[in-house]
Design a protein around this motif. Structure first.
Motif, PDB file in Angstrom:
ATOM      1  N   GLY A  98       7.883 156.184  81.283  1.00  0.00           N
ATOM      2  CA  GLY A  98       7.092 155.781  80.125  1.00  0.00           C
ATOM      3  C   GLY A  98       6.303 154.504  80.301  1.00  0.00           C
ATOM      4  O   GLY A  98       5.613 154.079  79.369  1.00  0.00           O
ATOM      5  N   VAL A  99       6.377 153.898  81.483  1.00  0.00           N
ATOM      6  CA  VAL A  99       5.698 152.622  81.742  1.00  0.00           C
ATOM      7  C   VAL A  99       4.542 152.858  82.715  1.00  0.00           C
ATOM      8  O   VAL A  99       4.738 153.439  83.790  1.00  0.00           O
ATOM      9  CB  VAL A  99       6.669 151.579  82.333  1.00  0.00           C
ATOM     10  CG1 VAL A  99       5.941 150.279  82.672  1.00  0.00           C
ATOM     11  CG2 VAL A  99       7.821 151.319  81.370  1.00  0.00           C
ATOM     12  N   GLU A 100       3.350 152.415  82.352  1.00  0.00           N
ATOM     13  CA  GLU A 100       2.214 152.509  83.271  1.00  0.00           C
ATOM     14  C   GLU A 100       2.378 151.481  84.388  1.00  0.00           C
ATOM     15  O   GLU A 100       2.552 150.292  84.119  1.00  0.00           O
ATOM     16  CB  GLU A 100       0.907 152.275  82.523  1.00  0.00           C
ATOM     17  CG  GLU A 100       0.495 153.467  81.690  1.00  0.00           C
ATOM     18  CD  GLU A 100      -0.292 153.098  80.447  1.00  0.00           C
ATOM     19  OE1 GLU A 100      -1.107 153.918  80.013  1.00  0.00           O
ATOM     20  OE2 GLU A 100      -0.080 151.996  79.912  1.00  0.00           O
ATOM     21  N   CYS A 101       2.332 151.957  85.616  1.00  0.00           N
ATOM     22  CA  CYS A 101       2.547 151.097  86.777  1.00  0.00           C
ATOM     23  C   CYS A 101       1.422 151.260  87.778  1.00  0.00           C
ATOM     24  O   CYS A 101       0.852 152.346  87.920  1.00  0.00           O
ATOM     25  CB  CYS A 101       3.862 151.450  87.477  1.00  0.00           C
ATOM     26  SG  CYS A 101       5.349 151.230  86.479  1.00  0.00           S
ATOM     27  N   TRP A 263      10.209 147.110  79.008  1.00  0.00           N
ATOM     28  CA  TRP A 263       8.781 146.789  79.055  1.00  0.00           C
ATOM     29  C   TRP A 263       8.087 147.112  77.739  1.00  0.00           C
ATOM     30  O   TRP A 263       8.279 148.176  77.167  1.00  0.00           O
ATOM     31  CB  TRP A 263       8.114 147.576  80.186  1.00  0.00           C
ATOM     32  CG  TRP A 263       6.711 147.149  80.456  1.00  0.00           C
ATOM     33  CD1 TRP A 263       5.566 147.813  80.131  1.00  0.00           C
ATOM     34  CD2 TRP A 263       6.307 145.940  81.091  1.00  0.00           C
ATOM     35  NE1 TRP A 263       4.471 147.097  80.543  1.00  0.00           N
ATOM     36  CE2 TRP A 263       4.890 145.936  81.139  1.00  0.00           C
ATOM     37  CE3 TRP A 263       6.990 144.857  81.650  1.00  0.00           C
ATOM     38  CZ2 TRP A 263       4.162 144.898  81.696  1.00  0.00           C
ATOM     39  CZ3 TRP A 263       6.272 143.819  82.210  1.00  0.00           C
ATOM     40  CH2 TRP A 263       4.865 143.850  82.232  1.00  0.00           C
ATOM     41  N   ASN A 264       7.293 146.179  77.261  1.00  0.00           N
ATOM     42  CA  ASN A 264       6.524 146.387  76.034  1.00  0.00           C
ATOM     43  C   ASN A 264       5.067 146.000  76.259  1.00  0.00           C
ATOM     44  O   ASN A 264       4.776 144.992  76.919  1.00  0.00           O
ATOM     45  CB  ASN A 264       7.080 145.528  74.887  1.00  0.00           C
ATOM     46  CG  ASN A 264       8.477 145.953  74.478  1.00  0.00           C
ATOM     47  OD1 ASN A 264       8.687 147.093  74.085  1.00  0.00           O
ATOM     48  ND2 ASN A 264       9.431 145.043  74.584  1.00  0.00           N
ATOM     49  N   LYS A 265       4.170 146.794  75.706  1.00  0.00           N
ATOM     50  CA  LYS A 265       2.757 146.458  75.784  1.00  0.00           C
ATOM     51  C   LYS A 265       2.443 145.299  74.836  1.00  0.00           C
ATOM     52  O   LYS A 265       3.022 145.193  73.764  1.00  0.00           O
ATOM     53  CB  LYS A 265       1.895 147.674  75.426  1.00  0.00           C
ATOM     54  CG  LYS A 265       1.948 148.802  76.438  1.00  0.00           C
ATOM     55  CD  LYS A 265       0.905 149.857  76.101  1.00  0.00           C
ATOM     56  CE  LYS A 265       0.831 150.915  77.183  1.00  0.00           C
ATOM     57  NZ  LYS A 265      -0.302 151.849  76.971  1.00  0.00           N
ATOM     58  N   LYS A 266       1.492 144.457  75.237  1.00  0.00           N
ATOM     59  CA  LYS A 266       1.096 143.314  74.422  1.00  0.00           C
ATOM     60  C   LYS A 266      -0.148 143.594  73.590  1.00  0.00           C
ATOM     61  O   LYS A 266      -0.473 142.860  72.663  1.00  0.00           O
ATOM     62  CB  LYS A 266       0.828 142.101  75.322  1.00  0.00           C
ATOM     63  CG  LYS A 266       2.019 141.652  76.156  1.00  0.00           C
ATOM     64  CD  LYS A 266       3.154 141.143  75.310  1.00  0.00           C
ATOM     65  CE  LYS A 266       4.290 140.594  76.168  1.00  0.00           C
ATOM     66  NZ  LYS A 266       5.442 140.145  75.346  1.00  0.00           N
ATOM     67  N   GLY A 267      -0.878 144.640  73.958  1.00  0.00           N
ATOM     68  CA  GLY A 267      -2.101 144.973  73.223  1.00  0.00           C
ATOM     69  C   GLY A 267      -1.814 145.866  72.036  1.00  0.00           C
ATOM     70  O   GLY A 267      -0.730 146.449  71.924  1.00  0.00           O
ATOM     71  N   PRO A 268      -2.781 145.989  71.117  1.00  0.00           N
ATOM     72  CA  PRO A 268      -2.598 146.858  69.945  1.00  0.00           C
ATOM     73  C   PRO A 268      -2.464 148.320  70.343  1.00  0.00           C
ATOM     74  O   PRO A 268      -3.046 148.766  71.335  1.00  0.00           O
ATOM     75  CB  PRO A 268      -3.867 146.617  69.116  1.00  0.00           C
ATOM     76  CG  PRO A 268      -4.861 146.076  70.089  1.00  0.00           C
ATOM     77  CD  PRO A 268      -4.096 145.327  71.118  1.00  0.00           C
ATOM     78  N   SER A 269      -1.693 149.059  69.566  1.00  0.00           N
ATOM     79  CA  SER A 269      -1.493 150.488  69.824  1.00  0.00           C
ATOM     80  C   SER A 269      -2.717 151.278  69.364  1.00  0.00           C
ATOM     81  O   SER A 269      -3.455 150.847  68.478  1.00  0.00           O
ATOM     82  CB  SER A 269      -0.253 150.989  69.084  1.00  0.00           C
ATOM     83  OG  SER A 269       0.902 150.304  69.528  1.00  0.00           O
ATOM     84  N   PRO A 270      -2.923 152.457  69.958  1.00  0.00           N
ATOM     85  CA  PRO A 270      -4.029 153.301  69.490  1.00  0.00           C
ATOM     86  C   PRO A 270      -3.726 153.863  68.114  1.00  0.00           C
ATOM     87  O   PRO A 270      -2.589 153.830  67.640  1.00  0.00           O
ATOM     88  CB  PRO A 270      -4.079 154.404  70.548  1.00  0.00           C
ATOM     89  CG  PRO A 270      -2.678 154.498  71.061  1.00  0.00           C
ATOM     90  CD  PRO A 270      -2.153 153.093  71.043  1.00  0.00           C
ATOM     91  N   LEU A 513      -8.074 152.768  79.198  1.00  0.00           N
ATOM     92  CA  LEU A 513      -7.843 151.986  77.978  1.00  0.00           C
ATOM     93  C   LEU A 513      -6.357 151.815  77.700  1.00  0.00           C
ATOM     94  O   LEU A 513      -5.910 150.742  77.263  1.00  0.00           O
ATOM     95  CB  LEU A 513      -8.528 152.663  76.791  1.00  0.00           C
ATOM     96  CG  LEU A 513     -10.050 152.523  76.748  1.00  0.00           C
ATOM     97  CD1 LEU A 513     -10.656 153.535  75.784  1.00  0.00           C
ATOM     98  CD2 LEU A 513     -10.447 151.103  76.353  1.00  0.00           C
ATOM     99  N   SER A 514      -5.578 152.849  77.950  1.00  0.00           N
ATOM    100  CA  SER A 514      -4.133 152.741  77.761  1.00  0.00           C
ATOM    101  C   SER A 514      -3.547 151.688  78.705  1.00  0.00           C
ATOM    102  O   SER A 514      -2.719 150.868  78.302  1.00  0.00           O
ATOM    103  CB  SER A 514      -3.474 154.100  77.996  1.00  0.00           C
ATOM    104  OG  SER A 514      -2.087 154.031  77.765  1.00  0.00           O
ATOM    105  N   ALA A 515      -3.987 151.700  79.974  1.00  0.00           N
ATOM    106  CA  ALA A 515      -3.518 150.701  80.935  1.00  0.00           C
ATOM    107  C   ALA A 515      -3.929 149.300  80.510  1.00  0.00           C
ATOM    108  O   ALA A 515      -3.139 148.349  80.587  1.00  0.00           O
ATOM    109  CB  ALA A 515      -4.066 151.016  82.323  1.00  0.00           C
TER     110      ALA A 515
END
Length: 532
Positions: A98-101, A263-270, A513-515
């Protein structure tokens, strides 16, 4: 309603012509991609398999989540050089637990995975993308280190590889090394500087100097296993954090490491839901003319890429050679700048500058769709300030801090390439269609300029001008510029991140954009001086 309408007619004669030309280019591209996939060729592939080992792309396929996509980057690196297409390395973005690498895999079928000058450059580009987009990095290691005959081109810049690893760790972006085979000499520092290290039993060999070098340097007798084997590093030196029984186990351990990163994304979710475009992506094959001097409406592209074909155009009646506006792609908001008629005038430059500033105020990523011959030239345009207006646009692009993505659809010439966020302006991602061309100017124009200068020089010396020589020079220059402006050449030089099928544009942009949203998305809080 702000949904775009279309005037594309798939039954039209010119549509069929453009479509056939694009499909021909895609077939040619497939041939070049096959060269990267074959690696070192059948002989070395079979030798690798006989050792019970997986190929680089097979390792990646097992590593990423089942049925998830892999966005391969720079697949044509080294095209047109003396080295294998692909530069003995596979890089790209894949989803692991589930983590973009960012995934970087040595191709051991090409000179044992040794690094040539293009491998180093390709690795640098992958590291830049990982750093800019806050992506954990997984290195799938099996490399003989530097390609020694080219060490003069590798040794000095190559140290950046290890610098990037340590800086990623400082920024709390994890790095993982899965070692499947040799990782020797300077390459030993790759696992040595990673946060997590997995080594495969009886396969991984990590040492600064192998037995022959140790013998020469110290007189000491040693063997691979005691000097740098996986079990030694797991039990004695402590370099290995995990000892894998085989390659599949190493990949399982690597997935487990990523799963435990929290791991958590720092940007806004879609946005949680969105609509697909109203129009068929197949139409994108027939939109770009075979002659790039013929303009096309970029709204037809936008209508087949953005959610619901919904596009709020900004300043539609002003600076009409540049289309600007707001949309969503896979639920992510974007601001779009797209060239409509090639040339950028003062009005387009000022419009773009304002639009880029607005995107930064609203923390909105920008998408640049290129089809430009550059900024307009001529006495009236110079007197009306085209230089300062173009400079405003380039200033805005340079100092914008929201993420940028560029797609070269057609022409991307001169300073227009800069104003539309070309490679030198650090877009997070830059992709090209097979129809794209990029250079300081078109071959015919460049040859003409050289001809005018040479003719004037001959006249100033009172000499007759050789028309036959002029014709030969023009033909040579036009041929050279044509060869150096096609996307395969530019992709080989790593001036883009890959040539994509136009039909895949929406998918590639969505993955990009997701990355990007792994990190924060924040606009500029100030700019330099704009010449008004």
């Amino acid at each position: 309603m702000t949904a775009l309408r279309t005037s594309v007619d798939p039954a039209a004669e010119d549509f069929a012509e453009y479509r056939d030309a694009m499909l021909t280019k895609l077939d040619e591209l497939e041939t070049e991609h096959a060269k990267a996939i074959e690696g070192g060729g059948e002989k070395y592939t079979e030798r690798h398999r006989k050792r019970g080992k997986l190929l680089a792309r097979e390792r990646i396929e097992l590593l990423i989540d089942e049925d998830s996509p892999f966005l391969e980057l720079s697949p044509l690196a080294a095209w047109g050089s003396d080295y294998k297409v692909g530069a003995s390395m596979v890089t790209g973005i894949g989803v692991v637990e589930g983590v973009e690498c960012m995934i970087i895999a040595s191709d051991p079928t090409v000179k044992g995975g040794s690094m040539n000058p293009w491998s180093v450059k390709k690795g640098f580009r992958a590291a830049d993308i990982a750093a800019q987009n806050r992506l954990p990095t997984i290195n799938l290691v099996e490399s003989g280190g530097a390609d020694l005959p080219t060490q003069k081109e590798i040794f000095i810049p190559g140290g950046r590889t290890f610098r990037d690893l340590t800086r990623a760790s400082k920024e709390r972006v994890p790095t993982v090394a899965l070692v499947f085979g040799n990782s020797t000499a300077g390459g030993a520092y790759l696992p040595g500087m990673s946060d997590y290290v997995v080594m495969v039993k009886e396969q991984a060999k990590v040492f600064l100097g192998g037995p022959p070098l140790v013998k020469m340097a110290t007189g000491e007798e040693s063997d691979d296993e005691s000097l740098g084997g996986a079990e030694m590093h797991a039990r004695t030196s402590g370099l290995a954090d995990y000892l894998a029984v085989d390659e599949e186990d190493a990949i399982r351990l690597g997935r487990s490491i990523i799963k435990r990163l929290n791991w958590n994304k720092k940007g806004p979710s879609p946005k949680p839901s969105y609509s697909e475009p109203r129009y068929d992506a197949e139409d994108l094959l027939g939109i770009v003319p075979t002659d790039l001097k013929v303009p096309f409406d970029p709204r037809e592209v936008i209508a087949r890429v953005v959610d619901g074909s919904d596009f709020d155009e900004f300043k539609p009646l002003y600076g009409s050679s540049l289309v600007t506006g707001w949309a969503d792609i896979h639920g992510y908001p974007v601001g779009i700048l797209a060239n409509a008629r090639g040339v950028l005038f003062s009005e387009e430059s000022q419009k773009a500058t304002q639009f880029i500033q607005l995107a930064n105020q609203s923390d909105t990523p920008l998408l640049f769709l290129h089809n430009t011959t550059g900024y307009m030239v001529g006495k009236n345009y110079e007197q009306n300030g085209i230089i300062k207006h173009g400079a405003m646009m380039i200033n805005a692009v340079s100092n914008s801090t929201v993420p940028h993505i560029s797609v070269l659809m057609g022409a991307s010439y001169g300073a227009g390439h800069y104003g539309m966020c070309g490679r030198a302006y650090d877009p997070r991602f830059l992709f090209a269609w097979p129809s794209a061309k990029s250079a300081v100017m078109g071959g015919q124009q460049l040859a003409g300029v050289l001809s005018i200068v040479a003719r004037a020089s001959a006249e100033s010396r009172g000499q007759a001008y050789d028309e036959d020589q002029d014709a030969a020079m023009r033909a040579m220059v036009e041929g050279q510029i044509e060869a150096e402006s096609v996307p395969t050449f530019l992709s080989g030089m790593l001036y883009d991140d890959g040539i994509i099928d136009p039909r895949d544009t929406r998918t590639v942009l969505g993955m990009s954009l997701s990355a990007i949203h792994n990190g924060p998305v924040e606009g500029a809080r100030g700019y330099g001086v704009f010449r008004m």
